[in-house]
Design a protein around this motif. Structure first.
Motif, PDB file in Angstrom:
ATOM      1  N   THR A 105      -7.257  -0.955   0.130  1.00 13.01           N
ATOM      2  CA  THR A 105      -7.350  -1.690  -1.137  1.00 13.01           C
ATOM      3  C   THR A 105      -6.177  -1.337  -2.055  1.00 13.01           C
ATOM      4  OG1 THR A 105      -8.880  -0.004  -1.949  1.00 13.01           O
ATOM      5  CG2 THR A 105      -9.855  -2.060  -1.153  1.00 13.01           C
ATOM      6  N   SER A 106      -5.784  -0.061  -2.084  1.00 14.52           N
ATOM      7  CA  SER A 106      -4.689   0.262  -3.001  1.00 14.52           C
ATOM      8  C   SER A 106      -3.356  -0.253  -2.457  1.00 14.52           C
ATOM      9  CB  SER A 106      -4.634   1.760  -3.306  1.00 14.52           C
ATOM     10  OG  SER A 106      -4.512   2.476  -2.118  1.00 14.52           O
ATOM     11  N   LYS A 107      -3.235  -0.255  -1.134  1.00 15.34           N
ATOM     12  CA  LYS A 107      -2.029  -0.822  -0.537  1.00 15.34           C
ATOM     13  C   LYS A 107      -1.909  -2.309  -0.888  1.00 15.34           C
ATOM     14  CE  LYS A 107       0.023   0.190   3.978  1.00 15.34           C
ATOM     15  NZ  LYS A 107      -0.310   0.618   5.326  1.00 15.34           N
ATOM     16  N   ARG A 116      -3.226  -3.858  -3.350  1.00 12.16           N
ATOM     17  CA  ARG A 116      -2.991  -4.068  -4.780  1.00 12.16           C
ATOM     18  C   ARG A 116      -1.480  -4.043  -5.066  1.00 12.16           C
ATOM     19  NH1 ARG A 116      -3.068  -1.343  -9.992  1.00 12.16           N
ATOM     20  NH2 ARG A 116      -2.523   0.547  -8.887  1.00 12.16           N
ATOM     21  N   GLU A 117      -0.782  -3.180  -4.337  1.00 16.17           N
ATOM     22  CA  GLU A 117       0.672  -3.107  -4.533  1.00 16.17           C
ATOM     23  C   GLU A 117       1.384  -4.302  -3.905  1.00 16.17           C
ATOM     24  OE1 GLU A 117       2.054  -0.827  -6.427  1.00 16.17           O
ATOM     25  OE2 GLU A 117       0.023  -0.042  -6.723  1.00 16.17           O
ATOM     26  N   LEU A 118       0.821  -4.791  -2.805  1.00 22.27           N
ATOM     27  CA  LEU A 118       1.552  -5.769  -2.002  1.00 22.27           C
ATOM     28  C   LEU A 118       1.328  -7.216  -2.418  1.00 22.27           C
ATOM     29  CD1 LEU A 118       0.911  -4.196   1.514  1.00 22.27           C
ATOM     30  CD2 LEU A 118       3.116  -4.343   0.348  1.00 22.27           C
ATOM     31  N   ARG A 125       0.651 -10.854  -8.413  1.00 24.99           N
ATOM     32  CA  ARG A 125      -0.372 -11.299  -9.362  1.00 24.99           C
ATOM     33  C   ARG A 125      -0.543 -12.807  -9.269  1.00 24.99           C
ATOM     34  NH1 ARG A 125       1.621  -8.456 -14.784  1.00 24.99           N
ATOM     35  NH2 ARG A 125      -0.258  -9.411 -15.653  1.00 24.99           N
ATOM     36  N   GLU A 181     -10.444  -2.359  -6.022  1.00 23.71           N
ATOM     37  CA  GLU A 181      -9.253  -2.388  -6.853  1.00 23.71           C
ATOM     38  C   GLU A 181      -9.210  -3.786  -7.443  1.00 23.71           C
ATOM     39  OE1 GLU A 181      -6.788  -0.349  -7.583  1.00 23.71           O
ATOM     40  OE2 GLU A 181      -6.919   1.307  -6.135  1.00 23.71           O
ATOM     41  N   ILE A 231      -6.332  -6.885  -8.953  1.00 22.40           N
ATOM     42  CA  ILE A 231      -4.981  -7.308  -9.344  1.00 22.40           C
ATOM     43  C   ILE A 231      -5.134  -8.122 -10.613  1.00 22.40           C
ATOM     44  CG2 ILE A 231      -2.920  -8.560  -8.631  1.00 22.40           C
ATOM     45  CD1 ILE A 231      -3.936  -8.311  -5.749  1.00 22.40           C
ATOM     46  N   ALA A 286       3.250  -9.184   2.814  1.00 21.89           N
ATOM     47  CA  ALA A 286       2.125  -8.321   2.462  1.00 21.89           C
ATOM     48  C   ALA A 286       1.283  -8.039   3.702  1.00 21.89           C
ATOM     49  CB  ALA A 286       1.284  -8.967   1.374  1.00 21.89           C
ATOM     50  N   ASP A 330       2.953   3.777   7.342  1.00 17.14           N
ATOM     51  CA  ASP A 330       4.114   4.237   6.588  1.00 17.14           C
ATOM     52  C   ASP A 330       5.159   4.811   7.523  1.00 17.14           C
ATOM     53  OD1 ASP A 330       2.902   3.464   4.318  1.00 17.14           O
ATOM     54  OD2 ASP A 330       1.976   5.409   3.939  1.00 17.14           O
TER      55      ASP A 330
END
Lengths: 617, 409
Positions: free
Chosen positions: A526-528, A530-532, A535, A554, A556, A601, A609
């Motif tokens: 979920t946090s990944k 949110r970054e990818l 909006r 999370e 957006i 994404a 990583d």
């Protein structure tokens, strides 16, 4: 120094006593191909001026990665004490995923050259293959390569090898494939130390298939080692596992170019051409016999290639689906281990679920598809095959998290592996920590030499398919090596974690994990995301859930501004071109419900990583 | 104009226009834009085509500029005549820059007089010049009014000194009420230009600027979000971390505040970034851009539009003067739009207007999207039911996204 053989023994008429069949067991970059090249040159089968580096590795990817994926056999003459011998060098695949193929190559030989880099010592896969060779009762000739390197430590590693196979460190040959030092002595030793093949020349023909390669012009080329009897051109032959019969259009030996012969007799190694188009009709490990006078018993050791790791392959551009389908069909002709079936993902569109022998097999296949067929692919996170038993006793085999049953589950079994890790002893702690965090159970530990250890663990396959090897490498500063083989299954407390965007499940991100790791996966994904994910015009909640229970969330925030304040002095053209570009960009978005998710994404979210770092290098 | 010109087709040296420009010419108004490419100081955020050197040679100097501009007016008359376009009286004229008022008022008057001499001026035509509060006097404003100017747009930008400093604006804020009064005395309608979202500008700073501007009771306000263009000094300062970057959320909040305060002061929005006290006081020249009217752009880097043909002049004043000096068109490139592209432009442009876009003009995809736009609070439901697509404040902030949703796939 032995001279080059003046006369070579003639195939189909060679006394088995003059034949030596051997393979070279070595780690990826320990110089096997270079040594093989040197042997081709010294025995005169390849003229020095025709030599190209790594003559035997045919595919570009092989040459670039310096690894051998497919084996091949070469017949070389060699003279010792005035007698001409025929040496068959059977090349073996050098990677963990191809253990079965290695075992068949070994079964075709009486001896093995154990080739180890004098600067690095033995690696886990080499050790595993060495054990395999010893189990097959092969004679082992230990050899240290690259003795010309300044970093070479021949004394240390000779002791290590002697310790492993028994014997005296003095008996370990020292060669340099690069300069040629010691290669002739090695050829002599092969003739002297390895036993000649033994078989019944008058019995029904039995030949073991140790490799099978698709060639665009000739169809399938099958490499065999004759155990009993004799095979002739124009005969009808039969594959003993399938009972399928074929006419033998051509039979011959590679030297190293294919050369037709009048047949192949006991102990000989060569190729068969029957005109079939699919390597599945000529399976590695199968026994070839003569249809008119068939053998009653096939040779031992045949097994079907079993895919262990599954991944969804999707074209980035949906219109490439037919190209991907054709490409897989063609790859399959040359890869008996590859299995696939069509699959649809709500998020990724049409693609295929593909089964592989392991992670390298996956990587190589994907790379070939992208390079040879000019495809851009998304591959979903690799999965293993779970056996799910429902409360109504129904058993479901799951290779894709989206097929995970929703009903009451009685039991889930996951495949296990026994893994061998070799590393300098300073890393033992880090390796144990890694294996324990992957639900591993230690099987034992041995010192190979003063400062190198062999650690054995039993681990769930699922825990090593994703990023285990990359992490092992980084935790051991590159010195750790890994080998694994399938080792049954076990009951495990597994759950399926779903990822939802704005309440809409994204099948590509679902994962089957151990219950204790579900939360970590949910938070990570979920946090990944949110970054990818950029909006949108509305707020997008991202949730991870087990069934209907949300375990991580999370969100957006909605984008608030997406407007150009002005058009400078009536420059409408610029504004329109910007809009057209944005429109074009929108087409490359995948829609998840109303949420626009860029391809990048998906790719980034499905990549670890570590492998991202690798790609950057 | 931005420093980079679009890529287009080559423009013919004689400036002749294709016959398609004649279609529907009677329904399109005709305007003139005059670009004055000079500034006393180049502002850090500005990537417009403007020059600070007082001496550019070859007819490009400030002294010779009016004559060079008039030669393009004459070229335009010839080219339009030769293309078969009727001579239409000017509906709007707009002098922009740069800083038009850096030229003597006599020069601006001379250019205007020359254009009017050829084309005439509609009754009630709108004639605007942009101005820097530093570069006008009661006398120069009087002279402009007498020459036919009806409207002046002051580049006030902000009322807060530290914000003006980041923008490199040289004027002192206290001068603004004075020049507004002088313009009123000369009989000119007054617009104030503001910029929001400058690095370092707080919400309170922006409120101060808005309240100060509104206290001068302008007829019209333009409020533009600062755009950091590549290649400007400001972009470099942000890259080096000397000033903070800009933030879209901050822009959105400031736009909302602007709309709230300006509306409360009795002005209505008629285009995303523009508000006027009465509909008549909307900048008609600006509206002509959004409505697809015809205009000829005079000056280096100026853009023109005539019945679906767009072109733009060479950028550098010296090259510009050189082209005209040899009797050739100063156009650097042009594009001739097909019907579909004109439709895309129309949707893209009209959607920004307070009067909105006719829903009938949309294709099936676009009409289908309207319900979603209402649901997302981006368009006014009442207007939509009457067949017009009018953006809500949320929709204005997401106008480009709305346009992408209603355009044909």
């Amino acid at each position: 120094m032995s001279p080059m053989a003046r006369t070579a023994p003639v195939p189909a008429a060679t006394d088995p006593a003059l034949i030596r069949n051997f393979c070279i067991i070595a780690h990826i970059d320990h110089g096997k191909s270079t040594l093989a090249d040197r042997m081709l040159q010294y025995t005169g089968v390849v003229k020095s001026r025709d030599m190209k580096a790594q003559y035997l590795d045919r595919m570009d990817i092989e040459r670039e990665r310096g690894i051998t994926i497919k084996s091949q056999a070469v017949r070389m003459p060699w003279e010792l004490d005035g007698i001409s011998y025929a040496l068959n060098m059977i090349d073996t695949p050098g990677h963990v995923d191809f253990t079965y193929e290695v075992s068949r190559s070994l079964a075709a030989c009486e001896g093995a050259v154990l080739l180890v880099d004098a600067a690095q010592g033995i690696e886990a896969q080499t050790l595993a293959n060495l054990y395999l060779a010893m189990e097959n009762n092969l004679n082992i000739i230990p050899v240290l390569n690259k003795i010309d390197l300044p970093a070479a430590q021949p004394e240390k590693y000779a002791a290590e090898l002697a310790n492993l196979i028994g014997g005296d460190p003095e008996d370990v040959l020292r060669v340099s494939g690069k300069t040629g030092v010691g290669v002739e002595a090695l050829l002599d030793k092969i003739v002297r130390d390895l036993p000649a093949p033994v078989g019944d020349p008058d019995g029904p023909a039995r030949a073991m298939i140790f490799d099978s390669v698709y060639d665009t012009y000739r169809g399938v080329v099958t490499y065999v080692r004759v155990v009993d009897g004799m095979l002739h051109p124009r005969e009808r032959i039969q594959m003993m596992s399938t009972r399928a019969t074929h006419e033998l259009l051509e039979i011959g030996v590679s030297s190293p170019e294919p050369t037709p012969t009048k047949g192949l007799g006991v102990g000989e190694v060569g190729y068969l051409i029957t005109g079939v188009k699919d390597v599945r009709q000529s399976k590695v490990g199968d026994t070839v016999t003569n249809m008119a006078k068939p053998a009653s018993e096939s040779l031992a050791g045949y097994a079907d290639a079993k895919p262990m790791v599954f991944s969804g392959l999707y074209p980035l551009d949906g219109t490439d689906y037919p190209v991907l389908r054709d490409a897989l069909e063609k790859l399959m002709l040359n890869d008996a281990a590859l299995v696939y079936e069509p699959e649809t993902s709500a998020a990724l569109g049409f693609g295929f679920r593909v089964g592989f022998l392991g992670l390298l097999h996956l990587e190589i296949t994907r790379e070939r598809l992208e390079r040879e067929y000019n495809l851009d692919l998304i591959s979903t996170a690799p999965n293993v095959e779970y056996e799910v038993t429902l409360e109504d006793k129904r058993v479901v085999h799951v290779t894709n998290p989206s097929e995970y049953p929703t009903g009451k589950i009685a039991e889930v079994r996951e495949p296990m592996v026994s893994a061998t890790i070799l590393a300098p002893n300073e890393f033992v702690g880090a390796i144990m920590e890694l294996c324990q965090s992957r639900r591993g159970v230690m099987g034992g530990m041995d010192y190979l030499s003063e400062d190198r250890v062999e650690i054995r663990y039993r681990l769930p396959l699922a825990e090593i398919v994703f990023d285990f090897f990359d992490i092992l490498k980084s935790k051991t500063r590159g010195y750790g090596s890994l080998d694994w083989k399938a080792d049954g299954d076990q009951v495990a407390d597994l759950v399926k974690v779903d990822i939802m965007l704005q309440g809409e499940q994204v099948d590509a991100f679902s994962a089957i994990t151990h219950r204790e790791k579900a939360y970590a996966y949910g938070v990570m994904m979920t946090s990944k995301l949110r970054e990818l994910i950029p909006r949108q015009q509305f707020e997008v909640p991202i949730q991870a859930a087990i069934g209907s229970r949300i375990i991580a969330r999370e969100s957006i925030r909605a984008i608030r501004k997406d407007v150009l304040a002005k058009c400078y002095g009536g420059d409408i053209t610029r504004k329109r071109k910007l809009l057209e570009k944005q429109k074009e960009g929108k087409k490359r978005m995948k829609m998840v419900g109303r949420v626009e998710v860029p391809q990048e994404a998906f790719i980034a979210a499905l990549t670890t990583d570590e492998s991202k770092d690798k790609a950057k290098k | 104009m931005p420093s980079v010109l679009p890529l287009g087709d080559p423009a013919p040296a004689d400036g002749l226009l294709p016959p398609q420009v004649l279609d529907g010419v009677d329904s399109r108004r005709f305007g003139l834009y005059v670009h004055i490419p000079f500034c006393a100081v180049r502002c850090g955020y500005c990537d417009f085509n403007t020059y600070t050197a007082t001496e550019l040679g070859g007819g490009a100097s400030q002294d010779a500029y009016a004559s060079t501009a008039i030669s393009e007016v004459e070229f335009a008359v010839q080219a339009m005549d030769a293309s078969g376009l009727p001579r239409r009286p000017l509906s709007t004229v707009f002098f922009g820059g740069g800083t038009p008022t850096l030229l003597p008022a006599e020069d601006l008057a001379r250019i205007l007089t020359a254009a009017v001499g050829h084309w005439g001026l509609e009754d009630g035509a709108e004639v605007t010049t942009e101005a820097n509060p530093d570069s006008v006097t009661p006398e120069s404003l009087q002279l402009l009014a007498e020459a036919g100017f009806t409207r002046i747009s002051f580049g006030m930008q902000s009322a807060v000194p530290h914000v003006l400093k980041v923008l490199d604006r040289t004027h002192t804020p206290s001068r603004v009420p004075m020049v507004v009064q002088w313009a009123r005395d000369a009989g000119l309608a007054v617009s104030l230009d503001l910029i929001y979202g400058t690095p370092g500008e707080s919400m309170a700073d922006w409120q101060t600027s808005l309240e100060t501007a509104l206290s001068y009771e302008p007829d019209h306000i333009s409020a533009y979000a600062l755009i950091v263009e590549e290649g400007t000094k400001l972009a470099a300062q942000i890259r080096r971390g000397e000033v903070p970057g800009i933030d879209d959320d901050d822009h959105a909040a400031k736009y909302e505040l602007a709309d709230q305060l300006i509306s409360a002061a009795g002005l209505d929005w008629y285009e995303v970034s523009n508000w006027s006290r009465t509909p008549e006081q909307a900048c008609r020249h600006n509206l002509a851009y959004w409505r697809g009217d015809d205009w000829w752009g005079i000056g280096p880097g100026a853009h023109s539009h005539m019945g679906g043909v767009r072109w733009w002049n060479v950028k550098h004043p010296t090259a510009y003067a050189g082209r005209l000096g040899s009797g050739a068109s100063p156009a650097a490139g042009r594009e001739t739009l097909d019907a579909a592209t004109r439709e895309v432009e129309r949707i893209m442009l009209e959607a920004r207007l307070g009067t909105g876009l006719h829903v009938d003009a949309l294709d099936k995809v676009g009409r289908h999207a309207v319900a979603g736009l209402i649901a997302d609070g981006l368009v006014e439901p009442a207007a939509a039911f009457q067949g017009r697509l009018v953006l809500t404040i949320k929709g204005r902030l997401l106008a480009d996204a709305v346009v992408r949703r209603i355009l044909p796939d």
